[in-house]
Design an enzyme around this catalytic site. Structure first.
Site, PDB file in Angstrom:
ATOM      1  N   GLU A 153      39.208  36.309  25.100  1.00 17.29           N
ATOM      2  CA  GLU A 153      40.125  36.540  24.053  1.00 17.29           C
ATOM      3  C   GLU A 153      40.941  35.813  23.466  1.00 17.29           C
ATOM      4  OE1 GLU A 153      42.075  38.611  28.433  1.00 17.29           O
ATOM      5  OE2 GLU A 153      40.529  39.698  28.929  1.00 17.29           O
ATOM      6  N   GLU A 259      32.929  45.456  29.951  1.00 16.07           N
ATOM      7  CA  GLU A 259      33.914  45.158  31.526  1.00 16.07           C
ATOM      8  C   GLU A 259      34.470  46.345  31.543  1.00 16.07           C
ATOM      9  OE1 GLU A 259      36.591  42.672  31.309  1.00 16.07           O
ATOM     10  OE2 GLU A 259      35.496  40.216  30.602  1.00 16.07           O
TER      11      GLU A 259
HETATM   12  O1  G3I Z   1      40.626  33.847  45.552  1.00 14.27           O
HETATM   13  C1  G3I Z   1      42.182  34.369  45.886  1.00 14.27           C
HETATM   14  C2  G3I Z   1      41.974  34.143  47.163  1.00 14.27           C
HETATM   15  O2  G3I Z   1      41.691  33.663  47.648  1.00 14.27           O
HETATM   16  C3  G3I Z   1      43.816  34.427  47.560  1.00 14.27           C
HETATM   17  O3  G3I Z   1      44.031  35.467  49.030  1.00 14.27           O
HETATM   18  C4  G3I Z   1      44.086  36.154  46.739  1.00 14.27           C
HETATM   19  C5  G3I Z   1      45.401  36.574  46.671  1.00 14.27           C
HETATM   20  O4  G3I Z   1      46.110  36.865  46.207  1.00 14.27           O
HETATM   21  O5  G3I Z   1      43.893  35.366  45.521  1.00 14.27           O
HETATM   22  C6  G3I Z   1      42.182  35.901  45.018  1.00 14.27           C
HETATM   23  O6  G3I Z   1      42.254  35.290  43.592  1.00 14.27           O
HETATM   24  C7  G3I Z   1      42.473  36.639  43.138  1.00 14.27           C
HETATM   25  C8  G3I Z   1      41.138  36.851  42.008  1.00 14.27           C
HETATM   26  O7  G3I Z   1      41.295  37.515  41.128  1.00 14.27           O
HETATM   27  C9  G3I Z   1      40.067  36.894  42.918  1.00 14.27           C
HETATM   28  O8  G3I Z   1      39.976  38.041  43.427  1.00 14.27           O
HETATM   29  C10 G3I Z   1      43.450  35.882  41.927  1.00 14.27           C
HETATM   30  O9  G3I Z   1      44.958  36.248  42.384  1.00 14.27           O
HETATM   31  C11 G3I Z   1      43.560  37.468  40.910  1.00 14.27           C
HETATM   32  O10 G3I Z   1      44.059  37.103  39.853  1.00 14.27           O
HETATM   33  C12 G3I Z   1      42.224  37.466  39.915  1.00 14.27           C
HETATM   34  O11 G3I Z   1      41.960  38.568  39.132  1.00 14.27           O
HETATM   35  C13 G3I Z   1      41.449  38.805  38.208  1.00 14.27           C
HETATM   36  C14 G3I Z   1      41.855  38.609  36.868  1.00 14.27           C
HETATM   37  O12 G3I Z   1      40.733  38.715  35.673  1.00 14.27           O
HETATM   38  C15 G3I Z   1      42.452  37.213  36.314  1.00 14.27           C
HETATM   39  O13 G3I Z   1      42.887  36.788  35.648  1.00 14.27           O
HETATM   40  C16 G3I Z   1      40.353  39.265  38.750  1.00 14.27           C
HETATM   41  O14 G3I Z   1      39.492  39.988  40.101  1.00 14.27           O
HETATM   42  C17 G3I Z   1      39.358  39.553  37.513  1.00 14.27           C
HETATM   43  O15 G3I Z   1      38.230  41.162  37.884  1.00 14.27           O
HETATM   44  C18 G3I Z   1      39.464  40.052  36.343  1.00 14.27           C
HETATM   45  O16 G3I Z   1      38.994  40.055  35.227  1.00 14.27           O
HETATM   46  C19 G3I Z   1      39.459  39.381  33.694  1.00 14.27           C
HETATM   47  C20 G3I Z   1      38.290  39.315  33.813  1.00 14.27           C
HETATM   48  O17 G3I Z   1      37.821  37.957  34.093  1.00 14.27           O
HETATM   49  C21 G3I Z   1      38.794  39.142  31.555  1.00 14.27           C
HETATM   50  N1  G3I Z   1      39.229  40.090  31.274  1.00 14.27           N
HETATM   51  C22 G3I Z   1      39.904  41.335  31.788  1.00 14.27           C
HETATM   52  C23 G3I Z   1      39.687  41.164  32.781  1.00 14.27           C
HETATM   53  C24 G3I Z   1      40.725  42.015  34.281  1.00 14.27           C
HETATM   54  O18 G3I Z   1      42.110  41.244  34.401  1.00 14.27           O
END
Ligand code: G3I
Length: 344
Positions: A153, A259
């Site tokens: 991105e 994705e």
């Molecule tokens: O691991 C912590 C956990 O310890 C905590 O309790 C919890 C509370 O919210 O958060 C957990 O982390 C989260 C993580 O996902 C794992 O579940 C983060 O807050 C959350 O922001 C994170 O979101 C990920 C996101 O990228 C981050 O921007 C999504 O799972 C993931 O699917 C998403 O993937 C992205 C690709 O990498 C790039 N393209 C877009 C796509 C969707 O946003």
């Protein structure tokens, strides 16, 4: 030219080939129906506590992408220190299950460690930090990840480079540095640039294509493009999307639908569960995308990766959208009509 003809013939016939997605057998692995890898985003946290999640990712998918555990903020909580436990476990589990591994992602303006913002470095220091991160992660896993999203991105919708810490300190040069370092770190790995929205945005696509030309002029390796394909029922336009597939393939690039998921939330009202009709429309949408991808030349088909298994854990399911249902299995692991679009 032959490919363009095939693609448009395929698109023209898609609407005539509607079929029922209500019944399909769950007897063989989905990936066995595909001549290219069928991947999934894999999150060890879910797998550890959910045997269905683990069983489906092992049975139905031939390539795994770590959804989060390899992102910089997941492996480095303190300056220059790396914590490999979760990433190593992902790699060990994936290889033991016989999966191809696709690395995601080395450089992304999000999920960077907060300590990056506290550093005070000169230009050379920033360049060394960028190179060191890429080298450190890739060399640890040489021969394990066969491909990488090196940068994720980097372009905005209007084609300009997205503001980020690397653009601030290194200018547009950072993109070239990243790929140069990646190909040195693991010369055998396939290197991808990954982004969303390019498929139906000429300004962004043309900017990326111009940058690819510059990479080639400098002799820097880039093997493919990841189109994330977080799509809706009515967006993107599939004619323009097919044209983008074609333009990238014609440039000799591998194409990864990296994705893929199909969100329903737009036509759904908040708090409403998806109707049978919406779920069927979703299956058609998946089928159309798969068919378009099928019609690419074999050398261009790196694979399709779904961004999750069950709706239960989808990144699109939020407190505001509690019934968003973009994937192939529902929250109880029942295969949806969308599953049937893949199971043939
Ligand atoms: O691991 C912590 C956990 O310890 C905590 O309790 C919890 C509370 O919210 O958060 C957990 O982390 C989260 C993580 O996902 C794992 O579940 C983060 O807050 C959350 O922001 C994170 O979101 C990920 C996101 O990228 C981050 O921007 C999504 O799972 C993931 O699917 C998403 O993937 C992205 C690709 O990498 C790039 N393209 C877009 C796509 C969707 O946003």
């Amino acid at each position: 030219m032959a490919f363009r003809l095939l693609l448009f013939t395929c698109l023209a016939f898609i609407s005539c080939q509607k079929e029922s997605f209500n019944t399909c057998t769950d007897t063989r692995s989905l990936h066995e129906s595909f001549t290219y890898p069928l991947g999934v985003a894999y999150e060890p946290n879910y797998a550890n506590s959910d045997s269905s999640y683990q069983a489906i990712s092992k049975r139905h998918f031939s390539r795994w992408t770590p959804e989060n555990v390899l992102k910089w903020s997941s492996i480095s909580f303190q300056p220059y220190q790396y914590y490999w436990e979760e990433a190593d476990a992902f790699v060990a589990e994936g290889l033991a299950a016989g999966k191809l591994l696709h690395g995601h992602t080395l450089i992304w303006y999000r999920q960077e460690p907060s300590w990056l913002g506290t550093l005070s470095l000169n230009r050379q220091g920033w360049e060394e930090l960028l190179r060191t991160h890429i080298r450190t992660v890739m060399t640890r896993y040489v021969g394990k990840f066969s491909s990488w999203d090196v940068v994720n991105e980097a372009f905005l919708e209007d084609g300009r480079l997205r503001p980020c810490i690397w653009l601030t300190h290194l200018g547009a040069e950072y993109l070239f540095i990243a790929y140069e370092e990646a190909s040195k770190a693991d010369p055998k790995a396939l290197l991808f640039y990954n982004d969303y929205g390019m498929e139906d945005n000429p300004a962004k696509l043309n900017a990326v294509l111009r940058w690819i030309d510059q990479m080639r002029e400098r002799g820097i390796q880039l093997h493919g493009i990841g189109l994330q394909m977080h799509v809706l029922l009515h967006y993107p336009n599939l004619g323009r999307t097919g044209n983008t597939f074609f333009r990238l393939a014609e440039k000799g690039l591998k194409l990864h639908l990296s994705e893929l998921d199909v969100a329903l939330n737009d036509p759904m009202k908040p708090g409403e569960k998806p109707s049978a009709l919406l779920l069927t429309q979703q299956a058609y949408r998946y089928q159309e995308i798969i068919r378009m991808y099928h019609s690419l030349p074999t050398r261009a088909k790196f694979g399709i990766t779904l961004w999750g298994i069950s709706d239960r854990y989808s990144w699109l399911r939020t407190p505001e959208k509690p019934f968003e249902s973009p994937l192939l299995w529902d929250e109880n692991y029942q295969p949806k009509p969308a599953f049937c679009a893949f199971a043939r």
